[in-house]
Design an enzyme around this catalytic site. Structure first.
Site, PDB file in Angstrom:
ATOM      1  N   TYR A 140       2.672   7.424  -3.267  1.00  0.00           N
ATOM      2  CA  TYR A 140       2.019   6.198  -2.657  1.00  0.00           C
ATOM      3  C   TYR A 140       1.137   6.233  -2.855  1.00  0.00           C
ATOM      4  O   TYR A 140       0.324   5.232  -3.467  1.00  0.00           O
ATOM      5  CB  TYR A 140       2.470   6.578  -1.161  1.00  0.00           C
ATOM      6  CG  TYR A 140       1.719   5.612   0.193  1.00  0.00           C
ATOM      7  CD1 TYR A 140       3.062   4.235   0.218  1.00  0.00           C
ATOM      8  CD2 TYR A 140       0.405   5.612   0.316  1.00  0.00           C
ATOM      9  CE1 TYR A 140       2.295   3.443   0.276  1.00  0.00           C
ATOM     10  CE2 TYR A 140       0.389   3.662   1.118  1.00  0.00           C
ATOM     11  CZ  TYR A 140       1.161   2.986   0.945  1.00  0.00           C
ATOM     12  OH  TYR A 140       0.784   2.323   1.692  1.00  0.00           O
ATOM     13  N   HIS A 191      -0.603   2.475  -4.952  1.00  0.00           N
ATOM     14  CA  HIS A 191      -1.562   1.921  -5.819  1.00  0.00           C
ATOM     15  C   HIS A 191      -2.949   1.523  -5.744  1.00  0.00           C
ATOM     16  O   HIS A 191      -3.266   0.926  -5.970  1.00  0.00           O
ATOM     17  CB  HIS A 191      -2.087   2.130  -3.405  1.00  0.00           C
ATOM     18  CG  HIS A 191      -1.164   1.605  -2.874  1.00  0.00           C
ATOM     19  ND1 HIS A 191       0.138   1.829  -1.800  1.00  0.00           N
ATOM     20  CD2 HIS A 191      -1.446   0.196  -1.526  1.00  0.00           C
ATOM     21  CE1 HIS A 191       0.800   1.304  -1.478  1.00  0.00           C
ATOM     22  NE2 HIS A 191      -0.415  -0.288  -1.233  1.00  0.00           N
ATOM     23  N   TYR A 209      -8.796  -4.088   2.776  1.00  0.00           N
ATOM     24  CA  TYR A 209      -7.946  -3.824   3.221  1.00  0.00           C
ATOM     25  C   TYR A 209      -7.681  -1.890   3.219  1.00  0.00           C
ATOM     26  O   TYR A 209      -7.790  -1.546   1.561  1.00  0.00           O
ATOM     27  CB  TYR A 209      -6.084  -4.507   2.156  1.00  0.00           C
ATOM     28  CG  TYR A 209      -5.871  -4.087   2.510  1.00  0.00           C
ATOM     29  CD1 TYR A 209      -4.814  -3.438   3.067  1.00  0.00           C
ATOM     30  CD2 TYR A 209      -4.361  -4.959   1.855  1.00  0.00           C
ATOM     31  CE1 TYR A 209      -3.533  -2.936   3.603  1.00  0.00           C
ATOM     32  CE2 TYR A 209      -2.798  -4.850   2.106  1.00  0.00           C
ATOM     33  CZ  TYR A 209      -2.093  -3.958   2.947  1.00  0.00           C
ATOM     34  OH  TYR A 209      -0.998  -3.791   3.465  1.00  0.00           O
ATOM     35  N   TRP A 246       6.375  -6.094  -4.750  1.00  0.00           N
ATOM     36  CA  TRP A 246       5.903  -4.909  -3.953  1.00  0.00           C
ATOM     37  C   TRP A 246       7.151  -4.546  -3.520  1.00  0.00           C
ATOM     38  O   TRP A 246       6.895  -2.849  -2.906  1.00  0.00           O
ATOM     39  CB  TRP A 246       5.014  -5.405  -4.168  1.00  0.00           C
ATOM     40  CG  TRP A 246       3.616  -4.640  -3.762  1.00  0.00           C
ATOM     41  CD1 TRP A 246       3.637  -3.664  -2.774  1.00  0.00           C
ATOM     42  CD2 TRP A 246       3.057  -3.150  -4.140  1.00  0.00           C
ATOM     43  NE1 TRP A 246       3.167  -2.576  -2.235  1.00  0.00           N
ATOM     44  CE2 TRP A 246       2.504  -2.441  -3.199  1.00  0.00           C
ATOM     45  CE3 TRP A 246       3.462  -3.160  -5.212  1.00  0.00           C
ATOM     46  CZ2 TRP A 246       2.358  -0.892  -4.066  1.00  0.00           C
ATOM     47  CZ3 TRP A 246       2.111  -2.162  -6.235  1.00  0.00           C
ATOM     48  CH2 TRP A 246       1.297  -0.786  -5.271  1.00  0.00           C
ATOM     49  N   TRP A 247       7.964  -5.076  -2.854  1.00  0.00           N
ATOM     50  CA  TRP A 247       8.353  -4.190  -1.588  1.00  0.00           C
ATOM     51  C   TRP A 247       9.759  -3.127  -2.202  1.00  0.00           C
ATOM     52  O   TRP A 247       9.862  -2.360  -1.944  1.00  0.00           O
ATOM     53  CB  TRP A 247       8.800  -5.328  -0.749  1.00  0.00           C
ATOM     54  CG  TRP A 247       7.849  -5.902   0.669  1.00  0.00           C
ATOM     55  CD1 TRP A 247       6.807  -5.366   0.630  1.00  0.00           C
ATOM     56  CD2 TRP A 247       8.065  -7.190   1.442  1.00  0.00           C
ATOM     57  NE1 TRP A 247       5.988  -6.440   1.754  1.00  0.00           N
ATOM     58  CE2 TRP A 247       7.162  -7.167   2.491  1.00  0.00           C
ATOM     59  CE3 TRP A 247       9.214  -7.684   1.383  1.00  0.00           C
ATOM     60  CZ2 TRP A 247       7.151  -8.343   2.358  1.00  0.00           C
ATOM     61  CZ3 TRP A 247       9.562  -8.636   2.339  1.00  0.00           C
ATOM     62  CH2 TRP A 247       8.248  -8.965   2.827  1.00  0.00           C
TER      63      TRP A 247
END
Length: 104
Positions: free
Chosen positions: A18, A22, A41, A76-77
């Protein structure tokens, strides 16, 4: 400017994947977020529960959670679906959080 917070759930043992994904955030996704008012963010990880806590500063009426129809977001999902809890459309299971305290 509004502040939005929500939580998501990472699959066990997927913190490194993860983080890596990112750290290599697609430039087109980053630009899409900025173009839609997301100026900050942050995502935090709770090792004990595998819970992700996300925080955004947003100008306008919505944040990243309102971009569900965008093809970049859908891609992206799909890319992230193997390492976190997702809905049938591969969107992350995301639970909005109510702000109960703020100190400017």
């Amino acid at each position: 400017m509004q502040r939005l917070a929500f939580k998501m759930k990472l699959n066990k043992g997927q913190k490194e994947a993860y983080t890596k994904r990112h750290n290599e955030l697609w430039p087109e996704l980053k630009q899409l977020l900025k173009d839609n008012g997301v100026s900050e963010y942050s995502i935090f990880f709770d090792e004990e529960t595998s819970t992700l806590f996300a925080f955004q500063k947003v100008s306008g009426s919505g944040g990243s959670q309102d971009l569900a129809d965008n093809p970049i977001v859908k891609k992206w999902w799909d890319y992230m679906a193997d390492i976190m809890e997702v809905n049938a459309d591969n969107s992350p299971v995301s639970i909005p959080l109510e702000e109960v305290f703020y100190m400017p």
